[in-house]
Design a protein around this motif. Structure first.
Motif, mmCIF file in Angstrom:
data_model
loop_
_atom_site.group_PDB
_atom_site.id
_atom_site.type_symbol
_atom_site.label_atom_id
_atom_site.label_comp_id
_atom_site.label_asym_id
_atom_site.label_seq_id
_atom_site.Cartn_x
_atom_site.Cartn_y
_atom_site.Cartn_z
ATOM 1 N N LEU A 9 -2.018 -58.319 26.606
ATOM 2 C CA LEU A 9 -2.045 -57.600 25.333
ATOM 3 C C LEU A 9 -3.422 -57.693 24.671
ATOM 4 N N ARG A 10 -4.089 -58.844 24.778
ATOM 5 C CA ARG A 10 -5.451 -58.981 24.231
ATOM 6 C C ARG A 10 -6.407 -57.979 24.892
ATOM 7 N N ARG A 11 -6.283 -57.856 26.207
ATOM 8 C CA ARG A 11 -7.125 -56.877 26.915
ATOM 9 C C ARG A 11 -6.796 -55.459 26.469
ATOM 10 N N ASP A 17 -5.875 -49.749 23.584
ATOM 11 C CA ASP A 17 -4.521 -49.276 23.887
ATOM 12 C C ASP A 17 -3.467 -49.854 22.950
ATOM 13 N N VAL A 18 -3.784 -50.970 22.306
ATOM 14 C CA VAL A 18 -2.901 -51.603 21.332
ATOM 15 C C VAL A 18 -3.731 -51.835 20.084
ATOM 16 N N SER A 60 12.047 -47.642 23.828
ATOM 17 C CA SER A 60 11.891 -46.536 22.880
ATOM 18 C C SER A 60 12.413 -46.924 21.506
ATOM 19 N N GLY A 61 13.497 -47.689 21.454
ATOM 20 C CA GLY A 61 14.007 -48.149 20.166
ATOM 21 C C GLY A 61 13.026 -49.054 19.457
ATOM 22 N N TYR A 62 12.338 -49.891 20.208
ATOM 23 C CA TYR A 62 11.336 -50.791 19.634
ATOM 24 C C TYR A 62 10.120 -49.998 19.163
ATOM 25 N N LEU A 63 9.656 -49.078 19.989
ATOM 26 C CA LEU A 63 8.451 -48.327 19.647
ATOM 27 C C LEU A 63 8.673 -47.359 18.497
ATOM 28 N N VAL A 64 9.849 -46.769 18.414
ATOM 29 C CA VAL A 64 10.127 -45.817 17.346
ATOM 30 C C VAL A 64 10.034 -46.488 15.989
ATOM 31 N N VAL A 68 1.730 -46.245 14.093
ATOM 32 C CA VAL A 68 0.546 -46.397 14.925
ATOM 33 C C VAL A 68 -0.278 -47.630 14.585
ATOM 34 N N ARG A 69 -0.084 -48.226 13.440
ATOM 35 C CA ARG A 69 -0.849 -49.418 13.079
ATOM 36 C C ARG A 69 -0.113 -50.702 13.422
ATOM 37 N N GLY A 70 1.046 -50.588 14.070
ATOM 38 C CA GLY A 70 1.762 -51.775 14.483
ATOM 39 C C GLY A 70 2.654 -52.371 13.405
#
Length: 78
Positions: A9-11, A17-18, A60-64, A68-70
């Protein structure tokens, strides 16, 4: 395991990408939780198609719920 996922995730943050303000430890825990779910489903004989549907639903439930800023977005049902 969590340390390895946090490094990935750091990379992803460095690569853009994150988003940089996400909590990597929390995100890593979600990924580990999904992996445990998949393992349990496979050990119990669940079909690969059902595993795929479940993973798609979890991800998808988590991402929805995230913008975009987390940050956690408001749920339309809350």
């Amino acid at each position: 395991m969590l340390a390895g996922i946090k490094e990935i995730l750091r990379r992803a943050v460095k690569g853009g990408d994150v988003h940089e303000d996400v909590n990597l430890r929390d995100r890593g825990r979600v990924i580990v939780g999904i992996a445990h779910t998949v393992a349990q489903m496979q050990f119990s004989g669940t079909s690969i198609e059902q595993v795929r549907r479940t993973v798609r639903s979890l991800v998808s439930g988590y991402l929805v719920r995230l913008n975009v800023r987390g940050k956690i977005a408001e749920s339309p049902n809350s």
